[in-house]
Write a protein that holds these residues in place. Structure first.
Motif, PDB file in Angstrom:
ATOM      1  N   ALA A 129       8.082  42.622   3.263  1.00 24.55           N
ATOM      2  CA  ALA A 129       7.896  41.412   4.004  1.00 24.55           C
ATOM      3  C   ALA A 129       7.507  40.263   3.064  1.00 24.55           C
ATOM      4  O   ALA A 129       8.116  39.196   2.972  1.00 24.55           O
ATOM      5  CB  ALA A 129       6.665  41.724   4.989  1.00 24.55           C
TER       6      ALA A 129
ATOM      7  N   ILE B  34      10.895  38.075   2.888  1.00 23.61           N
ATOM      8  CA  ILE B  34      10.721  37.139   3.800  1.00 23.61           C
ATOM      9  C   ILE B  34       9.823  35.959   3.384  1.00 23.61           C
ATOM     10  O   ILE B  34      10.167  34.832   3.831  1.00 23.61           O
ATOM     11  CB  ILE B  34      10.189  37.658   5.156  1.00 23.61           C
ATOM     12  CG1 ILE B  34      11.281  38.893   5.674  1.00 23.61           C
ATOM     13  CG2 ILE B  34      10.256  36.589   6.180  1.00 23.61           C
ATOM     14  CD1 ILE B  34      10.746  39.443   6.902  1.00 23.61           C
TER      15      ILE B  34
ATOM     16  N   SER C 114       6.199  36.398   3.298  1.00 29.00           N
ATOM     17  CA  SER C 114       4.784  36.457   3.630  1.00 29.00           C
ATOM     18  C   SER C 114       4.640  37.776   4.437  1.00 29.00           C
ATOM     19  O   SER C 114       5.638  38.110   5.080  1.00 29.00           O
ATOM     20  CB  SER C 114       4.858  35.111   4.547  1.00 29.00           C
ATOM     21  OG  SER C 114       3.247  35.336   5.026  1.00 29.00           O
TER      22      SER C 114
ATOM     23  N   ASN D 123       2.851  37.868   6.860  1.00 28.50           N
ATOM     24  CA  ASN D 123       2.460  37.506   8.139  1.00 28.50           C
ATOM     25  C   ASN D 123       4.013  37.697   9.047  1.00 28.50           C
ATOM     26  O   ASN D 123       3.595  37.781  10.313  1.00 28.50           O
ATOM     27  CB  ASN D 123       2.420  36.041   8.276  1.00 28.50           C
ATOM     28  CG  ASN D 123       1.143  35.699   7.812  1.00 28.50           C
ATOM     29  OD1 ASN D 123       0.085  36.279   7.889  1.00 28.50           O
ATOM     30  ND2 ASN D 123       1.109  34.477   7.036  1.00 28.50           N
ATOM     31  N   TYR D 124       4.713  38.024   8.568  1.00 28.77           N
ATOM     32  CA  TYR D 124       6.109  38.630   9.310  1.00 28.77           C
ATOM     33  C   TYR D 124       6.519  40.163   9.358  1.00 28.77           C
ATOM     34  O   TYR D 124       7.471  40.583   9.851  1.00 28.77           O
ATOM     35  CB  TYR D 124       7.439  37.948   8.590  1.00 28.77           C
ATOM     36  CG  TYR D 124       7.438  36.526   8.652  1.00 28.77           C
ATOM     37  CD1 TYR D 124       7.655  35.755   9.776  1.00 28.77           C
ATOM     38  CD2 TYR D 124       7.095  36.023   7.404  1.00 28.77           C
ATOM     39  CE1 TYR D 124       7.490  34.555   9.808  1.00 28.77           C
ATOM     40  CE2 TYR D 124       7.176  34.225   7.440  1.00 28.77           C
ATOM     41  CZ  TYR D 124       7.320  33.727   8.682  1.00 28.77           C
ATOM     42  OH  TYR D 124       7.417  32.344   8.660  1.00 28.77           O
TER      43      TYR D 124
ATOM     44  N   ASP E  82      15.770  37.131  10.608  1.00 22.79           N
ATOM     45  CA  ASP E  82      15.921  35.865   9.985  1.00 22.79           C
ATOM     46  C   ASP E  82      14.542  35.088  10.291  1.00 22.79           C
ATOM     47  O   ASP E  82      14.240  34.960  11.699  1.00 22.79           O
ATOM     48  CB  ASP E  82      16.911  34.880  10.728  1.00 22.79           C
ATOM     49  CG  ASP E  82      18.326  35.506  10.229  1.00 22.79           C
ATOM     50  OD1 ASP E  82      18.607  35.906   9.138  1.00 22.79           O
ATOM     51  OD2 ASP E  82      19.179  35.610  11.258  1.00 22.79           O
ATOM     52  N   VAL E  83      14.011  34.449   9.344  1.00 17.69           N
ATOM     53  CA  VAL E  83      12.616  33.687   9.558  1.00 17.69           C
ATOM     54  C   VAL E  83      12.684  32.580  10.596  1.00 17.69           C
ATOM     55  O   VAL E  83      11.905  32.276  11.367  1.00 17.69           O
ATOM     56  CB  VAL E  83      12.143  33.334   8.257  1.00 17.69           C
ATOM     57  CG1 VAL E  83      10.708  32.753   8.595  1.00 17.69           C
ATOM     58  CG2 VAL E  83      11.671  34.495   7.447  1.00 17.69           C
ATOM     59  N   ASP E  84      13.975  31.895  10.527  1.00 16.27           N
ATOM     60  CA  ASP E  84      14.149  30.784  11.353  1.00 16.27           C
ATOM     61  C   ASP E  84      14.030  31.054  13.001  1.00 16.27           C
ATOM     62  O   ASP E  84      13.876  30.369  13.605  1.00 16.27           O
ATOM     63  CB  ASP E  84      15.424  30.148  10.947  1.00 16.27           C
ATOM     64  CG  ASP E  84      15.260  29.563   9.681  1.00 16.27           C
ATOM     65  OD1 ASP E  84      14.211  29.324   9.157  1.00 16.27           O
ATOM     66  OD2 ASP E  84      16.419  29.249   9.075  1.00 16.27           O
TER      67      ASP E  84
ATOM     68  N   LEU F 253      12.314  33.535  14.303  1.00 22.39           N
ATOM     69  CA  LEU F 253      10.964  34.057  14.860  1.00 22.39           C
ATOM     70  C   LEU F 253      10.302  33.057  15.228  1.00 22.39           C
ATOM     71  O   LEU F 253       9.967  31.974  14.715  1.00 22.39           O
ATOM     72  CB  LEU F 253      10.258  34.796  13.475  1.00 22.39           C
ATOM     73  CG  LEU F 253      11.106  35.846  12.923  1.00 22.39           C
ATOM     74  CD1 LEU F 253      10.413  36.508  11.761  1.00 22.39           C
ATOM     75  CD2 LEU F 253      11.482  37.152  13.941  1.00 22.39           C
TER      76      LEU F 253
END
Length: 67
Positions: free
Chosen positions: A16, A20, A22, A24-25, A52-54, A56
């Motif tokens: 993570a 990604i 962080s 935090n994900y 995909d972080v976007d 989330l």
């Protein structure tokens, strides 16, 4: 989504952080890889799905001393 091929010794939190950006994900990463939840330390060559972080909807709340 993209994928990541593990190296010996990888963990979910390390992946993570490195893939990604962080820890935090971490929850999202683990949800995307429910079939691997019993894995604490990965062997080399395992495929992990990187969400995909976007996409989330994660609200990151910083502790007061970090705001």
């Amino acid at each position: 989504m993209k994928t990541y091929t593990t190296v010996q010794g990888d963990t979910f939190d390390k992946i993570a952080h490195e893939q990604i950006g962080s820890v935090n994900y971490l929850d999202a990463l683990m949800e995307a890889n429910e079939d691997k939840l019993n894995t604490f330390i990965f062997s080399a060559g395992e495929t992990v799905i990187i969400p995909d972080v976007d996409d989330l909807n994660i609200s990151i709340v910083l502790p007061p001393w970090r705001q």
